[in-house]
Design a protein around this motif. Structure first.
Motif, PDB file in Angstrom:
ATOM      1  N   VAL A  67      45.691  45.686 102.350  1.00  0.00           N
ATOM      2  CA  VAL A  67      45.336  46.196 104.479  1.00  0.00           C
ATOM      3  C   VAL A  67      44.410  45.234 105.118  1.00  0.00           C
ATOM      4  CG1 VAL A  67      44.092  48.475 103.565  1.00  0.00           C
ATOM      5  CG2 VAL A  67      45.841  47.974 105.948  1.00  0.00           C
ATOM      6  N   GLY A  69      41.462  45.403 108.730  1.00  0.00           N
ATOM      7  CA  GLY A  69      41.314  45.420 110.253  1.00  0.00           C
ATOM      8  C   GLY A  69      40.555  44.308 110.575  1.00  0.00           C
ATOM      9  N   ARG A  89      40.106  49.855 112.402  1.00  0.00           N
ATOM     10  CA  ARG A  89      41.832  49.751 112.755  1.00  0.00           C
ATOM     11  C   ARG A  89      41.926  49.442 110.809  1.00  0.00           C
ATOM     12  NH1 ARG A  89      39.768  44.542 117.134  1.00  0.00           N
ATOM     13  NH2 ARG A  89      40.100  46.202 118.632  1.00  0.00           N
ATOM     14  N   LYS A  93      45.838  51.063 110.105  1.00  0.00           N
ATOM     15  CA  LYS A  93      46.712  50.500 109.491  1.00  0.00           C
ATOM     16  C   LYS A  93      46.925  51.377 107.728  1.00  0.00           C
ATOM     17  CE  LYS A  93      45.893  46.446 111.331  1.00  0.00           C
ATOM     18  NZ  LYS A  93      46.197  44.727 111.373  1.00  0.00           N
ATOM     19  N   THR A  94      46.126  51.806 107.917  1.00  0.00           N
ATOM     20  CA  THR A  94      46.247  52.345 106.152  1.00  0.00           C
ATOM     21  C   THR A  94      47.050  53.923 106.301  1.00  0.00           C
ATOM     22  OG1 THR A  94      43.988  51.107 105.057  1.00  0.00           O
ATOM     23  CG2 THR A  94      44.617  52.887 104.327  1.00  0.00           C
ATOM     24  N   GLN A  96      49.252  54.072 108.979  1.00  0.00           N
ATOM     25  CA  GLN A  96      50.931  53.339 109.435  1.00  0.00           C
ATOM     26  C   GLN A  96      51.106  53.127 107.851  1.00  0.00           C
ATOM     27  OE1 GLN A  96      49.472  50.931 111.915  1.00  0.00           O
ATOM     28  NE2 GLN A  96      49.796  51.802 113.792  1.00  0.00           N
TER      29      GLN A  96
END
Length: 132
Positions: A67, A69, A89, A93-94, A96
């Motif tokens: 992942v 950001g 960010r 994302k992690t 999500q």
């Protein structure tokens, strides 16, 4: 020439003849706060950031994948890229990905990215750490 003043007088009288309707008072603050106008978005689950892999030695976890950001500065007039924003960010994302932790590999500012003057990038691995 007499027609113009007569028209102006008619317009002025028309404005005075209209019935006056007072504007209703605005609702009080207590009424406004009890009825939200927008739906609250759920906050992402908190993601713990591990910077050292040795912190994970005694904990069972599952790797969910890489992942990253980013924070981009598109031109020289924009604010400079911020590593803290890129890291946040990365955590979003992690979250999500339904992970609850991230192992941070690196954070750096690069200037060779197309579309960005400079860019802050953070990379890591999304992890699902068990509470055992």
């Amino acid at each position: 020439m007499r027609f113009l003043p007569l028209c102006l007088l008619a317009l002025m009288l028309t404005g005075c003849v209209r019935e006056y309707h007072p504007i209703s008072s605005a609702p009080s603050r207590s009424q406004q706060s009890s009825e939200p106008t927008h739906k609250a978005t759920p906050r992402p689950a908190p993601v713990k950031v591990y910077t050292d892999a040795t912190d994970l030695v005694s904990k069972p976890f599952r790797d969910l994948g890489e992942v990253s950001g980013e924070d981009c500065q598109t031109s020289t007039q924009d604010s400079p890229p911020n590593i803290a924003t890129a890291r946040k960010r990365l955590q979003i994302k992690t979250s999500q990905m339904k992970a609850n932790a991230v192992l941070l590999h690196k954070c750096e500012i690069v200037s060779s990215t197309p579309g960005c003057y400079r860019q802050a990038v953070c990379q890591g691995s999304a992890l699902k750490v068990s509470n055992q």
